[in-house]
Design an enzyme around this catalytic site. Sequence first.
Site, PDB file in Angstrom:
ATOM      1  N   GLY A  54      -2.041   8.964   2.900  1.00 26.27           N
ATOM      2  CA  GLY A  54      -0.758   9.648   2.858  1.00 26.27           C
ATOM      3  C   GLY A  54       0.322   8.631   2.545  1.00 26.27           C
ATOM      4  O   GLY A  54       0.121   7.428   2.720  1.00 26.27           O
ATOM      5  N   GLN A 100       8.619   4.981   2.198  1.00 24.97           N
ATOM      6  CA  GLN A 100       7.823   3.751   2.210  1.00 24.97           C
ATOM      7  C   GLN A 100       7.955   2.959   0.910  1.00 24.97           C
ATOM      8  O   GLN A 100       7.637   1.781   0.870  1.00 24.97           O
ATOM      9  CB  GLN A 100       6.345   4.076   2.467  1.00 24.97           C
ATOM     10  CG  GLN A 100       6.088   4.519   3.900  1.00 24.97           C
ATOM     11  CD  GLN A 100       4.626   4.884   4.088  1.00 24.97           C
ATOM     12  OE1 GLN A 100       4.224   6.001   3.813  1.00 24.97           O
ATOM     13  NE2 GLN A 100       3.830   3.923   4.544  1.00 24.97           N
ATOM     14  N   CYS A 118      -1.165   2.443   9.030  1.00 16.64           N
ATOM     15  CA  CYS A 118      -0.054   2.731   8.134  1.00 16.64           C
ATOM     16  C   CYS A 118       0.032   1.639   7.078  1.00 16.64           C
ATOM     17  O   CYS A 118      -0.074   0.463   7.415  1.00 16.64           O
ATOM     18  CB  CYS A 118       1.236   2.774   8.959  1.00 16.64           C
ATOM     19  SG  CYS A 118       2.698   3.143   7.976  1.00 16.64           S
ATOM     20  N   LEU A 119       0.235   2.037   5.832  1.00 19.52           N
ATOM     21  CA  LEU A 119       0.350   1.041   4.760  1.00 19.52           C
ATOM     22  C   LEU A 119       1.542   0.111   4.998  1.00 19.52           C
ATOM     23  O   LEU A 119       1.554  -1.009   4.519  1.00 19.52           O
ATOM     24  CB  LEU A 119       0.501   1.733   3.402  1.00 19.52           C
ATOM     25  CG  LEU A 119      -0.727   2.508   2.896  1.00 19.52           C
ATOM     26  CD1 LEU A 119      -0.393   3.232   1.600  1.00 19.52           C
ATOM     27  CD2 LEU A 119      -1.922   1.586   2.690  1.00 19.52           C
ATOM     28  N   HIS A 176       2.326  12.242  10.687  1.00 18.94           N
ATOM     29  CA  HIS A 176       2.644  10.821  10.511  1.00 18.94           C
ATOM     30  C   HIS A 176       3.665  10.642   9.372  1.00 18.94           C
ATOM     31  O   HIS A 176       4.634   9.887   9.508  1.00 18.94           O
ATOM     32  CB  HIS A 176       1.330  10.073  10.196  1.00 18.94           C
ATOM     33  CG  HIS A 176       1.477   8.622   9.881  1.00 18.94           C
ATOM     34  ND1 HIS A 176       0.938   7.628  10.674  1.00 18.94           N
ATOM     35  CD2 HIS A 176       2.067   7.981   8.840  1.00 18.94           C
ATOM     36  CE1 HIS A 176       1.204   6.445  10.129  1.00 18.94           C
ATOM     37  NE2 HIS A 176       1.888   6.619   9.015  1.00 18.94           N
ATOM     38  N   GLU A 177       3.442  11.363   8.269  1.00 17.03           N
ATOM     39  CA  GLU A 177       4.342  11.213   7.112  1.00 17.03           C
ATOM     40  C   GLU A 177       5.707  11.845   7.385  1.00 17.03           C
ATOM     41  O   GLU A 177       6.730  11.298   6.973  1.00 17.03           O
ATOM     42  CB  GLU A 177       3.720  11.827   5.856  1.00 17.03           C
ATOM     43  CG  GLU A 177       2.351  11.271   5.451  1.00 17.03           C
ATOM     44  CD  GLU A 177       2.271   9.759   5.385  1.00 17.03           C
ATOM     45  OE1 GLU A 177       3.306   9.088   5.208  1.00 17.03           O
ATOM     46  OE2 GLU A 177       1.145   9.236   5.527  1.00 17.03           O
ATOM     47  N   HIS A 220       7.819   9.464   9.125  1.00 20.11           N
ATOM     48  CA  HIS A 220       8.446   8.466   8.242  1.00 20.11           C
ATOM     49  C   HIS A 220       9.798   8.954   7.726  1.00 20.11           C
ATOM     50  O   HIS A 220      10.734   8.168   7.564  1.00 20.11           O
ATOM     51  CB  HIS A 220       7.543   8.181   7.025  1.00 20.11           C
ATOM     52  CG  HIS A 220       6.505   7.112   7.253  1.00 20.11           C
ATOM     53  ND1 HIS A 220       6.837   5.812   7.568  1.00 20.11           N
ATOM     54  CD2 HIS A 220       5.149   7.144   7.171  1.00 20.11           C
ATOM     55  CE1 HIS A 220       5.713   5.086   7.677  1.00 20.11           C
ATOM     56  NE2 HIS A 220       4.673   5.874   7.452  1.00 20.11           N
TER      57      HIS A 220
HETATM   58 ZN    ZN Z   1       2.709   5.336   7.595  1.00 16.40          ZN
END
Ligand code: ZN
Length: 162
Positions: free
Chosen positions: A48, A53, A91-92, A133-134, A137
Amino acid sequence: MVKTVLINPDERLRKISRDVTEEEFKAAKYQALVSDMRETMLVMGGIGLAAAQINEQIRIIIVNAKDGVMVFCNPEIISSSWKKEIEEEGCLSIPNVTGLVKRPYRVDIRAKKINGEEFKLTAKGIFARVIQHEVDHLNGVLFIDKAKKIIEQSNGTDERQN
Ligand code: ZN
């Protein structure tokens, strides 16, 4: 184009993203951004990604779902199950760290496609978790804010990167 993913503690990850406007939907303004997000997520092995991000503070998220990459513009979680689950998340934007995060098992989401068409869906399990989660963000919230336990990884090969 693959974009640079912001890495925690970059304060830009903490900004609140703004809605996509009706005019922007009409102009299909964010097609290129979505394409960049998709490429970046897939190259980095994420499941995702939120526009925030890659330093675009706009309410667009993508999820690498079973049937392909799904795009959610202006997503809203309209209901959540009482049932919650604790699972490991990554998470990236937070490399080499995972954490155990408790989240509702099932959520109902209302969102728009990139062309502005509204849709609703019910997500369960990992799919529901990635969406939550997204959406976090978009509100400047990271999983480490919610994790009960943070786990340092000895390498970067964990699979649940969002
Ligand atoms: Zn993330």
